[in-house]
Motif scaffolding. Structure first.
Motif, PDB file in Angstrom:
ATOM      1  N   TYR A 162       0.957  -1.092   0.028  1.00 31.07           N
ATOM      2  CA  TYR A 162      -0.258  -0.026  -0.033  1.00 31.07           C
ATOM      3  C   TYR A 162       0.674   1.148   0.065  1.00 31.07           C
ATOM      4  N   ALA A 163       0.463   2.246  -0.543  1.00 30.26           N
ATOM      5  CA  ALA A 163       1.119   3.462  -0.720  1.00 30.26           C
ATOM      6  C   ALA A 163       0.003   4.609  -0.637  1.00 30.26           C
ATOM      7  N   VAL A 164       0.461   5.756  -0.084  1.00 32.94           N
ATOM      8  CA  VAL A 164      -0.381   6.997  -0.387  1.00 32.94           C
ATOM      9  C   VAL A 164      -0.338   7.483  -1.623  1.00 32.94           C
ATOM     10  N   HIS A 165      -1.577   7.888  -2.001  1.00 27.69           N
ATOM     11  CA  HIS A 165      -1.830   8.571  -3.287  1.00 27.69           C
ATOM     12  C   HIS A 165      -2.896   9.692  -3.148  1.00 27.69           C
ATOM     13  N   LYS A 166      -3.091  10.387  -4.187  1.00 24.94           N
ATOM     14  CA  LYS A 166      -4.196  11.292  -4.239  1.00 24.94           C
ATOM     15  C   LYS A 166      -5.212  10.891  -5.199  1.00 24.94           C
ATOM     16  N   SER A 167      -6.412  11.121  -4.471  1.00 19.99           N
ATOM     17  CA  SER A 167      -7.520  10.612  -5.385  1.00 19.99           C
ATOM     18  C   SER A 167      -7.942  11.614  -6.213  1.00 19.99           C
ATOM     19  N   ALA A 168      -9.011  11.321  -6.968  1.00 15.51           N
ATOM     20  CA  ALA A 168      -9.617  12.432  -8.137  1.00 15.51           C
ATOM     21  C   ALA A 168     -10.103  13.730  -7.548  1.00 15.51           C
ATOM     22  N   SER A 169     -10.669  13.600  -6.065  1.00 17.37           N
ATOM     23  CA  SER A 169     -10.859  14.835  -5.711  1.00 17.37           C
ATOM     24  C   SER A 169      -9.764  15.630  -4.951  1.00 17.37           C
ATOM     25  N   GLY A 170      -8.713  15.130  -4.955  1.00 13.47           N
ATOM     26  CA  GLY A 170      -7.591  15.623  -4.260  1.00 13.47           C
ATOM     27  C   GLY A 170      -7.184  15.242  -2.763  1.00 13.47           C
ATOM     28  N   ASP A 171      -8.084  14.446  -2.498  1.00 13.82           N
ATOM     29  CA  ASP A 171      -7.729  13.806  -0.943  1.00 13.82           C
ATOM     30  C   ASP A 171      -6.628  12.793  -1.171  1.00 13.82           C
ATOM     31  N   LEU A 172      -5.989  12.773   0.121  1.00 14.34           N
ATOM     32  CA  LEU A 172      -4.801  11.707   0.209  1.00 14.34           C
ATOM     33  C   LEU A 172      -5.641  10.456   0.575  1.00 14.34           C
ATOM     34  N   GLU A 173      -5.245   9.357   0.362  1.00 15.04           N
ATOM     35  CA  GLU A 173      -5.598   8.196   0.709  1.00 15.04           C
ATOM     36  C   GLU A 173      -4.658   6.952   0.553  1.00 15.04           C
ATOM     37  N   GLN A 174      -4.877   5.810   1.255  1.00 13.54           N
ATOM     38  CA  GLN A 174      -4.061   4.573   1.200  1.00 13.54           C
ATOM     39  C   GLN A 174      -4.584   3.731   0.173  1.00 13.54           C
ATOM     40  N   ALA A 175      -3.727   3.523  -0.697  1.00 12.72           N
ATOM     41  CA  ALA A 175      -4.317   2.450  -2.010  1.00 12.72           C
ATOM     42  C   ALA A 175      -3.281   1.446  -2.347  1.00 12.72           C
ATOM     43  N   PRO A 176      -3.754   0.261  -2.655  1.00 13.82           N
ATOM     44  CA  PRO A 176      -2.928  -0.957  -3.081  1.00 13.82           C
ATOM     45  C   PRO A 176      -2.177  -0.410  -4.467  1.00 13.82           C
ATOM     46  N   LEU A 177      -0.980  -0.687  -4.097  1.00 11.54           N
ATOM     47  CA  LEU A 177       0.032  -0.249  -5.285  1.00 11.54           C
ATOM     48  C   LEU A 177       0.346  -1.440  -6.297  1.00 11.54           C
TER      49      LEU A 177
END
Length: 106
Positions: free
Chosen positions: A61-76
């Motif tokens: 998992y890594a931090v990325h920016k969602s389409a709305s600009g929020d940071l989230e933890q997502a499977p890499l």
């Protein structure tokens, strides 16, 4: 003196995050509720399963920016862990939204 207890972060479909620490680096992994239940449901169980199997596949998992600009933890991507004497697994707490694992991206 305050005691801080960290709990793994959970997504809607119950993905738990854990930090895996070696002598060289550390990464964050996500394990689904079903897989975690087969490993005693905690960091110690993950470590035991890894030692018993010698290696295992998990989602990094890594931090990325969602389409709305929020940071989230997502499977890499899916990675392989190899048992090592210098390995430590611990729960990873995050204030960010944790996205579910998408098995179709293997």
């Amino acid at each position: 003196m305050e005691s801080v207890v960290t709990q793994p972060a959970f997504a809607a479909d119950k993905v738990s995050l854990f930090k895996v620490i070696t002598a060289k680096d550390e990464i964050v992994i996500g394990i689904s509720e079903g897989d975690l239940a087969q490993m005693e449901g905690n960091a110690g169980g993950i470590a035991k399963a890894l030692v018993a199997k010698g290696s295992m596949s998990v989602w990094r998992y890594a931090v990325h920016k969602s389409a709305s600009g929020d940071l989230e933890q997502a499977p890499l991507h899916k990675i392989g862990l190899i048992a090592s004497d210098s390995l430590r697994v611990e729960p990873y707490a995050t204030p960010l939204k944790v996205l579910p694992i998408d098995e179709s991206k293997r």
